[in-house]
Design a protein around this motif. Sequence first.
Motif, mmCIF file in Angstrom:
data_model
loop_
_atom_site.group_PDB
_atom_site.id
_atom_site.type_symbol
_atom_site.label_atom_id
_atom_site.label_comp_id
_atom_site.label_asym_id
_atom_site.label_seq_id
_atom_site.Cartn_x
_atom_site.Cartn_y
_atom_site.Cartn_z
ATOM 1 N N CYS A 78 0.304 9.965 -6.665
ATOM 2 C CA CYS A 78 -0.910 9.231 -6.284
ATOM 3 C C CYS A 78 -1.543 9.945 -5.102
ATOM 4 C CB CYS A 78 -0.587 7.789 -5.916
ATOM 5 S SG CYS A 78 -2.072 6.830 -5.463
ATOM 6 N N MET A 79 -2.754 10.443 -5.294
ATOM 7 C CA MET A 79 -3.503 11.062 -4.205
ATOM 8 C C MET A 79 -4.481 10.026 -3.665
ATOM 9 S SD MET A 79 -5.684 14.618 -4.106
ATOM 10 C CE MET A 79 -6.981 14.083 -5.205
ATOM 11 N N ARG A 80 -4.306 9.693 -2.394
ATOM 12 C CA ARG A 80 -5.151 8.672 -1.777
ATOM 13 C C ARG A 80 -6.006 9.289 -0.679
ATOM 14 N NH1 ARG A 80 -6.014 3.278 -0.884
ATOM 15 N NH2 ARG A 80 -6.915 2.844 1.162
ATOM 16 N N GLY A 110 9.614 6.454 3.864
ATOM 17 C CA GLY A 110 8.525 6.514 2.915
ATOM 18 C C GLY A 110 7.163 6.687 3.515
ATOM 19 N N ARG A 111 7.064 7.110 4.772
ATOM 20 C CA ARG A 111 5.762 7.304 5.407
ATOM 21 C C ARG A 111 5.265 8.712 5.168
ATOM 22 N NH1 ARG A 111 6.571 5.822 11.496
ATOM 23 N NH2 ARG A 111 4.416 6.599 11.525
ATOM 24 N N PRO A 112 3.930 8.902 5.127
ATOM 25 C CA PRO A 112 3.388 10.258 4.972
ATOM 26 C C PRO A 112 3.780 11.138 6.157
ATOM 27 C CG PRO A 112 1.708 8.607 4.499
ATOM 28 C CD PRO A 112 2.872 7.879 5.083
ATOM 29 N N CYS A 138 -1.539 2.638 -2.962
ATOM 30 C CA CYS A 138 -0.929 3.874 -2.450
ATOM 31 C C CYS A 138 -1.077 4.030 -0.945
ATOM 32 C CB CYS A 138 -1.489 5.096 -3.167
ATOM 33 S SG CYS A 138 -1.367 5.009 -4.968
ATOM 34 N N SER A 139 -1.352 2.936 -0.262
ATOM 35 C CA SER A 139 -1.403 2.957 1.201
ATOM 36 C C SER A 139 -0.272 2.086 1.723
ATOM 37 C CB SER A 139 -2.746 2.433 1.696
ATOM 38 O OG SER A 139 -2.823 1.024 1.533
ATOM 39 N N ARG A 140 -0.151 1.969 3.040
ATOM 40 C CA ARG A 140 0.893 1.114 3.591
ATOM 41 C C ARG A 140 0.612 -0.353 3.318
ATOM 42 N NH1 ARG A 140 0.068 1.041 10.157
ATOM 43 N NH2 ARG A 140 -2.209 0.795 10.204
ATOM 44 N N TYR A 141 -0.637 -0.671 2.909
ATOM 45 C CA TYR A 141 -0.980 -2.040 2.534
ATOM 46 C C TYR A 141 -0.949 -2.234 1.016
ATOM 47 C CZ TYR A 141 -2.612 -1.952 7.330
ATOM 48 O OH TYR A 141 -2.680 -1.802 8.688
ATOM 49 N N GLY A 142 -0.616 -1.187 0.290
ATOM 50 C CA GLY A 142 -0.471 -1.260 -1.161
ATOM 51 C C GLY A 142 0.625 -0.298 -1.588
ATOM 52 N N GLN A 143 1.869 -0.643 -1.215
ATOM 53 C CA GLN A 143 2.979 0.299 -1.338
ATOM 54 C C GLN A 143 3.582 0.358 -2.731
ATOM 55 O OE1 GLN A 143 5.873 -0.219 1.796
ATOM 56 N NE2 GLN A 143 4.306 -0.774 3.292
ATOM 57 N N HIS A 144 3.149 -0.505 -3.636
ATOM 58 C CA HIS A 144 3.699 -0.527 -4.986
ATOM 59 C C HIS A 144 2.603 -0.146 -5.974
ATOM 60 C CE1 HIS A 144 6.769 -2.518 -2.783
ATOM 61 N NE2 HIS A 144 6.123 -3.683 -2.707
ATOM 62 N N VAL A 145 2.941 0.671 -6.947
ATOM 63 C CA VAL A 145 1.933 1.160 -7.874
ATOM 64 C C VAL A 145 2.560 1.387 -9.248
ATOM 65 C CG1 VAL A 145 2.316 3.609 -7.331
ATOM 66 C CG2 VAL A 145 0.083 2.856 -8.152
ATOM 67 N N VAL A 146 1.755 1.261 -10.293
ATOM 68 C CA VAL A 146 2.167 1.541 -11.655
ATOM 69 C C VAL A 146 1.013 2.223 -12.366
ATOM 70 C CG1 VAL A 146 1.380 -0.686 -12.583
ATOM 71 C CG2 VAL A 146 3.195 0.557 -13.761
ATOM 72 N N ALA A 147 1.307 3.090 -13.313
ATOM 73 C CA ALA A 147 0.255 3.788 -14.063
ATOM 74 C C ALA A 147 0.810 4.253 -15.404
ATOM 75 C CB ALA A 147 -0.271 4.981 -13.266
ATOM 76 N N ASN A 191 -3.668 11.792 1.430
ATOM 77 C CA ASN A 191 -2.210 11.844 1.272
ATOM 78 C C ASN A 191 -1.872 11.983 -0.198
ATOM 79 O OD1 ASN A 191 0.599 11.522 2.169
ATOM 80 N ND2 ASN A 191 0.501 9.572 1.049
ATOM 81 N N THR A 192 -0.938 12.855 -0.504
ATOM 82 C CA THR A 192 -0.461 12.953 -1.885
ATOM 83 C C THR A 192 0.976 12.439 -1.915
ATOM 84 O OG1 THR A 192 -0.286 14.408 -3.812
ATOM 85 C CG2 THR A 192 0.312 15.375 -1.688
ATOM 86 N N TRP A 193 1.219 11.436 -2.770
ATOM 87 C CA TRP A 193 2.491 10.706 -2.812
ATOM 88 C C TRP A 193 3.147 10.911 -4.177
ATOM 89 C CZ3 TRP A 193 2.636 4.754 -3.801
ATOM 90 C CH2 TRP A 193 3.963 4.310 -3.842
ATOM 91 N N ASP A 194 4.295 11.553 -4.163
ATOM 92 C CA ASP A 194 5.098 11.682 -5.380
ATOM 93 C C ASP A 194 5.970 10.442 -5.492
ATOM 94 O OD1 ASP A 194 4.017 14.158 -5.863
ATOM 95 O OD2 ASP A 194 5.702 15.291 -5.061
#
Length: 629
Positions: free
Chosen positions: A524-526, A473-475, A559-568, A505-508
């Motif tokens: 999520c584009m970070r 799961g790394r960019p 959406c970073s390695r320090y915030g790996q969980h997201v909801v929207a 980084n763009t994360w699907d």
Amino acid sequence: MAQSEKRITSSASAHRPADDSEQRIALDQVEAVLIEHYARLVRLAYLTLSDHRGRHRHVLDAHRLVQQVLPRLSRQVDVGAEGGAYGWLRTRVVRTALRARRGRGVPVVIGLRLFPRAGGAVELVLDRRLAEVPPAVRAAYALLVLEELPAAEVRRIVDDADGLRQAVALRDQLGESGQQALRSTEFDPCTVQTTPDDLLRRRRNSRLGAAAVSALVLAGCGVMVAQVLQPPPAPLADPAGGKPAVSRALDPERLVLADPKAWADTSRVDLTAWPARGDRTRDSGLLSRALRVWDHPSESVRRTVEPGASTQGPAHSPQLLYAGNVDTRNIVLFYDGERTVRYTEPVQAGGSAATLEIARSDNSDVTDASALTLTRTRTAARYLLAPWISESGLRDLRKPDSLPQPLALTSGVTPEVPLPPAKGCGSWPTLQLRSSSKIVENHRFLLTDLGGFAPVHLTYQALPGRAENARAGRPVEATSSAALTAWSTTSCGLPQLDPGVRSVNTWDFALQKLPGGGSGTWNCMRADTWKGPGQVLIGLRPSSGKPLLAASARNTAACSRYGQHVVAGVKYRTSEGDRYLLAAGSRAVTELTAAGKTSTRPTLAVRNPPDDRVKALTRTGQILRPPGT
């Protein structure tokens, strides 16, 4: 600390030379004339001397020269052939400055750095012109303009016919504006501004402790510490030996130059491995101007400081990355271990103003230290690429199936590369680079220009379970087919990012079936900045139709390695007009709630939602809400 200003000694009115019949004058009378016209003589010395060791040392050298001009053993001075005491002093000062070498017993201002007040655009042009000519030309020009001496007398003093001819031509070219500029405070070493010197160096050197404290106290009270008129009992040396650190920092002869082959034989592949390139790397006049403007830019210099970068001048000798002419500008790039600095000036006098750009570049690596911007217009830019770049091309992010067009480099400099459009995103030009196999195998990556000093590194993180996401799961570099497809749409969100971006980084993170047919990819584009805080844009890319923005936030770890969980969640309307609230979470989400409905799956669609509230629960019990809420 606030700057302070004080006149070291007052300027006297014009002095009428003594009659030629006076052959000898008592030394104390000559000394009285020197004191009366001290400011005029110091200005002449200052204009004649070279400034390649920085303005602080330049000021002190001018004062030292004038203070030491009187003979030590004589009681009388033969001044008849020189036109009186002042004429004798003037000749002696100019001739001493013309053959000057670095002297001993230099006056020292303890705890402070001195420099004349900065002038405007006209003074900058004159300063450049004077830096480009030999000392004899500078001396002759000063005598013609400031002293208004006839050419024959100037020729006698400087003893250089060619220098006189050049000085006359320079006077005619610059005209009245040059004469006014020469009389300004830009070239007056008796009207100076002050700032503290190297505080850390003095703190480490216990011998300077008491003097430093007193100097700082006086400077803070708005009083200049003026020890210029008498040298200290013993020179205060830098701990490493030689001249003080502040002088070294502004000395173009001390610039750090990396070995051209260092990048291929080091474990630190970053800006420290860049060799100095360009056709002006030995131009001490250009390099000195660039260092001076960085140290203390005048109001006429257009300065840009990117977020997080310090505005302080160089604290030590920086590394030279580039010095050369590109299009109509002279350009110098420096690196001091934490910042990259770009100085530009027009090639021709009378062009647009000089510019100074400062940006953070600490902890750069093989990708984000691979290119720096040399020039930028409204529609195009030229870049200087790192020495380890073996292949470069230009591709359009909006056309993922097209191949990059090769770029023809000239000494590491690209041709003009189109910039992303100011409005819309019909196309999105991007650099595709490849690192040399000497440092890494098959390493291709993308950079795009978002208006900063360095182009921005683009990466990609694929949907869970996809082959592109095999690295836990790394960019990864955004050069695969899936990455280019994702960026072909998300690139339209790049203009919404704040300045100072380092990488994006763009994360699907989720795939959802859409009501009414088709599917959508949650993304999520970070953007990570050089300063540290990140910015995110979360959206949904339907398989057909325009992308939808679901959430945005600044100063977040999402959406970073320090915030790996997201909801929207986002409002969605089908082609038939039905209204939905769509919600999705990343793969760690075990429970998703949207508009009062709950699902154990990571996606959810609620028809005709009463509200747009969304939250999620992860397998570790963490409660998530959309960033920015």
